[in-house]
Motif scaffolding. Structure first.
Motif, mmCIF file in Angstrom:
data_model
loop_
_atom_site.group_PDB
_atom_site.id
_atom_site.type_symbol
_atom_site.label_atom_id
_atom_site.label_comp_id
_atom_site.label_asym_id
_atom_site.label_seq_id
_atom_site.Cartn_x
_atom_site.Cartn_y
_atom_site.Cartn_z
ATOM 1 N N GLU A 155 -2.738 53.995 27.008
ATOM 2 C CA GLU A 155 -2.855 54.155 28.457
ATOM 3 C C GLU A 155 -1.467 54.104 29.081
ATOM 4 O O GLU A 155 -0.574 53.410 28.595
ATOM 5 N N ARG A 156 -1.270 54.828 30.163
ATOM 6 C CA ARG A 156 0.047 54.916 30.800
ATOM 7 C C ARG A 156 0.624 53.570 31.177
ATOM 8 O O ARG A 156 1.819 53.339 31.064
ATOM 9 N N ASP A 157 -0.211 52.678 31.654
ATOM 10 C CA ASP A 157 0.312 51.389 32.108
ATOM 11 C C ASP A 157 0.664 50.452 30.963
ATOM 12 O O ASP A 157 1.187 49.365 31.177
ATOM 13 N N ARG A 158 0.426 50.854 29.725
ATOM 14 C CA ARG A 158 0.791 50.019 28.570
ATOM 15 C C ARG A 158 2.235 50.217 28.154
ATOM 16 O O ARG A 158 2.791 49.393 27.434
ATOM 17 N N ALA A 159 2.856 51.303 28.554
ATOM 18 C CA ALA A 159 4.239 51.583 28.154
ATOM 19 C C ALA A 159 5.180 51.271 29.316
ATOM 20 O O ALA A 159 4.819 51.411 30.481
ATOM 21 N N GLY A 160 6.375 50.833 28.972
ATOM 22 C CA GLY A 160 7.347 50.534 30.014
ATOM 23 C C GLY A 160 8.764 50.646 29.500
ATOM 24 O O GLY A 160 9.006 50.674 28.293
ATOM 25 N N LEU A 161 9.685 50.711 30.429
ATOM 26 C CA LEU A 161 11.107 50.799 30.115
ATOM 27 C C LEU A 161 11.823 49.727 30.911
ATOM 28 O O LEU A 161 11.640 49.626 32.123
ATOM 29 N N THR A 162 12.613 48.923 30.233
ATOM 30 C CA THR A 162 13.424 47.903 30.886
ATOM 31 C C THR A 162 14.881 48.294 30.708
ATOM 32 O O THR A 162 15.317 48.566 29.589
ATOM 33 N N VAL A 163 15.611 48.328 31.806
ATOM 34 C CA VAL A 163 17.040 48.665 31.773
ATOM 35 C C VAL A 163 17.811 47.500 32.380
ATOM 36 O O VAL A 163 17.523 47.076 33.493
ATOM 37 N N THR A 164 18.761 46.981 31.615
ATOM 38 C CA THR A 164 19.612 45.891 32.085
ATOM 39 C C THR A 164 21.068 46.256 31.809
ATOM 40 O O THR A 164 21.347 47.284 31.195
ATOM 41 N N SER A 165 21.970 45.388 32.207
ATOM 42 C CA SER A 165 23.390 45.637 31.928
ATOM 43 C C SER A 165 23.682 45.579 30.433
ATOM 44 O O SER A 165 24.666 46.129 29.967
ATOM 45 N N ARG A 190 8.960 49.358 25.757
ATOM 46 C CA ARG A 190 7.946 48.403 25.323
ATOM 47 C C ARG A 190 6.575 49.069 25.342
ATOM 48 O O ARG A 190 6.338 50.037 26.031
ATOM 49 N N LEU A 191 5.685 48.497 24.550
ATOM 50 C CA LEU A 191 4.299 48.955 24.535
ATOM 51 C C LEU A 191 3.415 47.727 24.621
ATOM 52 O O LEU A 191 3.527 46.809 23.791
ATOM 53 N N GLY A 192 2.563 47.678 25.618
ATOM 54 C CA GLY A 192 1.697 46.514 25.816
ATOM 55 C C GLY A 192 2.416 45.469 26.633
ATOM 56 O O GLY A 192 2.774 45.698 27.780
ATOM 57 N N THR A 193 2.691 44.341 26.041
ATOM 58 C CA THR A 193 3.345 43.234 26.750
ATOM 59 C C THR A 193 4.862 43.400 26.766
ATOM 60 O O THR A 193 5.417 44.070 25.887
ATOM 61 N N PRO A 194 5.534 42.819 27.747
ATOM 62 C CA PRO A 194 7.002 42.953 27.838
ATOM 63 C C PRO A 194 7.742 42.487 26.601
ATOM 64 O O PRO A 194 8.849 42.950 26.331
ATOM 65 N N ASP A 195 7.171 41.591 25.810
ATOM 66 C CA ASP A 195 7.868 41.104 24.625
ATOM 67 C C ASP A 195 7.645 42.006 23.397
ATOM 68 O O ASP A 195 8.232 41.768 22.345
ATOM 69 N N ASN A 196 6.846 43.046 23.520
ATOM 70 C CA ASN A 196 6.593 43.975 22.397
ATOM 71 C C ASN A 196 7.532 45.181 22.513
ATOM 72 O O ASN A 196 7.124 46.277 22.854
#
Length: 63
Positions: free
Chosen positions: A38-48, A54-60
């Motif tokens: 599902e679309r809301d299961r994937a995410g991108l975190t960008v930091t310095s 990630r897929l699922g939870t932020p720690d995955n």
């Protein structure tokens, strides 16, 4: 490539030292074969320090 609602095929033009369209398709096909997340299961975190997909939870983190 332009997004057109309702279309399921698109023409892609490639140029340069790498065929990125082919690389994207090669990465996409196994995902399609396993079933889409599902679309809301994937995410991108960008930091310095960098970026993480990630897929699922932020720690995955997958990359």
């Amino acid at each position: 490539m332009d997004y057109v609602p309702g279309c399921d095929t698109f023409t892609v033009e490639q140029y340069g030292p790498r065929c990125l369209g082919d690389e994207v398709e090669a990465a996409f096909r196994p995902r399609e074969e396993r079933g889409r997340a599902e679309r809301d299961r994937a995410g991108l975190t960008v930091t310095s320090e960098g970026q993480h997909v990630r897929l699922g939870t932020p720690d995955n983190i997958i990359s």
